[in-house]
Design a protein around this motif. Sequence first.
Motif, short mmCIF file in Angstrom:
data_model
loop_
_atom_site.label_atom_id
_atom_site.label_comp_id
_atom_site.label_asym_id
_atom_site.label_seq_id
_atom_site.Cartn_x
_atom_site.Cartn_y
_atom_site.Cartn_z
N LEU A 7 -2.17 -8.62 6.10
CA LEU A 7 -3.54 -8.13 5.95
C LEU A 7 -4.50 -8.91 6.83
CD1 LEU A 7 -3.58 -7.55 2.12
CD2 LEU A 7 -3.64 -5.81 3.89
N ASN A 16 -8.91 -2.79 10.61
CA ASN A 16 -9.05 -2.57 9.18
C ASN A 16 -8.44 -1.24 8.72
OD1 ASN A 16 -10.43 -4.97 8.37
ND2 ASN A 16 -12.27 -4.15 9.31
N VAL A 18 -5.38 -0.59 7.95
CA VAL A 18 -4.37 -0.77 6.92
C VAL A 18 -4.92 -1.65 5.82
CG1 VAL A 18 -2.08 -1.67 6.42
CG2 VAL A 18 -2.50 -0.52 8.59
N ALA A 19 -4.84 -1.18 4.59
CA ALA A 19 -5.29 -1.96 3.45
C ALA A 19 -4.17 -2.06 2.44
CB ALA A 19 -6.51 -1.29 2.80
N GLN A 20 -4.25 -3.04 1.56
CA GLN A 20 -3.21 -3.25 0.57
C GLN A 20 -3.59 -2.60 -0.74
OE1 GLN A 20 -2.24 -7.34 -0.02
NE2 GLN A 20 -0.87 -6.96 -1.74
N SER A 21 -2.64 -1.86 -1.33
CA SER A 21 -2.85 -1.27 -2.64
C SER A 21 -2.84 -2.38 -3.68
CB SER A 21 -1.74 -0.27 -2.94
OG SER A 21 -1.77 0.11 -4.30
N SER A 24 0.65 -2.98 -5.04
CA SER A 24 1.75 -3.10 -4.08
C SER A 24 2.74 -4.17 -4.52
CB SER A 24 1.21 -3.42 -2.69
OG SER A 24 0.46 -4.60 -2.71
N PHE A 69 3.96 2.63 3.15
CA PHE A 69 2.54 2.93 3.05
C PHE A 69 2.34 4.31 2.42
CE2 PHE A 69 3.28 0.06 6.51
CZ PHE A 69 2.25 -0.86 6.46
N ASP A 72 -2.56 7.54 2.03
CA ASP A 72 -3.91 7.03 2.26
C ASP A 72 -3.93 5.81 3.17
OD1 ASP A 72 -2.71 5.18 0.61
OD2 ASP A 72 -4.19 5.32 -1.01
N ARG A 74 -2.58 2.91 2.57
CA ARG A 74 -2.51 1.62 1.86
C ARG A 74 -1.06 1.15 1.74
NH1 ARG A 74 -6.94 -0.31 -0.71
NH2 ARG A 74 -8.78 1.03 -0.71
N ARG A 76 2.05 -0.02 0.10
CA ARG A 76 2.58 0.11 -1.26
C ARG A 76 3.63 -0.94 -1.57
NH1 ARG A 76 1.08 5.21 -3.17
NH2 ARG A 76 -0.97 5.59 -2.24
#
Length: 227
Positions: A7, A16, A18-21, A24, A69, A72, A74, A76
Amino acid sequence: MAMALMLSVGVAHAGNAVAQSPTSIDELPPDQKVSETVIELAGWVVASNDSEGYPFAVIDKTAAQVLVFGGDGRLRGAAPALLGSAIGDHSAPGVAGLALREIPGRDRTTPAGRYVGGYGPSIDAGRVLWVDYDSAVSIHPTATGVPSEKRPERLASPSPDDNRITHGCINVSPTFYEQVVSSAFKRGGVFYILPEKASIADTFPEFAGSHTTSHSSSAQDTRHASQ
């Protein structure tokens, strides 16, 4: 943790995208890093909508890692994987029609590239998640039918050096498969398998082209700002 590193690097290299769920799952060894190529490819997939809103996975054969991922974008989950025992980025002609025991050792590769996959029937394993049906490559929980192969032990080891044991399929832990893979890809998705011998440019030309362009633009912006 590997996800935290991903991240932090993703902010710099993927805009930005890619974001983390918050839910995850991280099964990677604590000290194992995620490569910048994986991070940048994932960021490009999201930014360019290359997966067309479908969930996707990035498989790094060299590091023996799978990152999943959602549609969306994010993250996973991330986990170690077992891969084809032979080094190479292509499937041998006709290999899909052979029984596992008939596949020569040199042809037990996990092919590189972009694949649109999904669940479908198989001859001997029921309904499976096909990564590439034409080359008979699927992703499934760790096979334990041959105890001497020590697949669970290989998957649990902190090094990727002993993760090359399959006939070409991708194995992950049963927990990761049930909690991340099967739920993410229940309606199909896209799989990006990084090469280990071929170049990124040959394997993912659109990504490589945009990557070169973005770096050139950044260099020009830097020059303009300093004048």
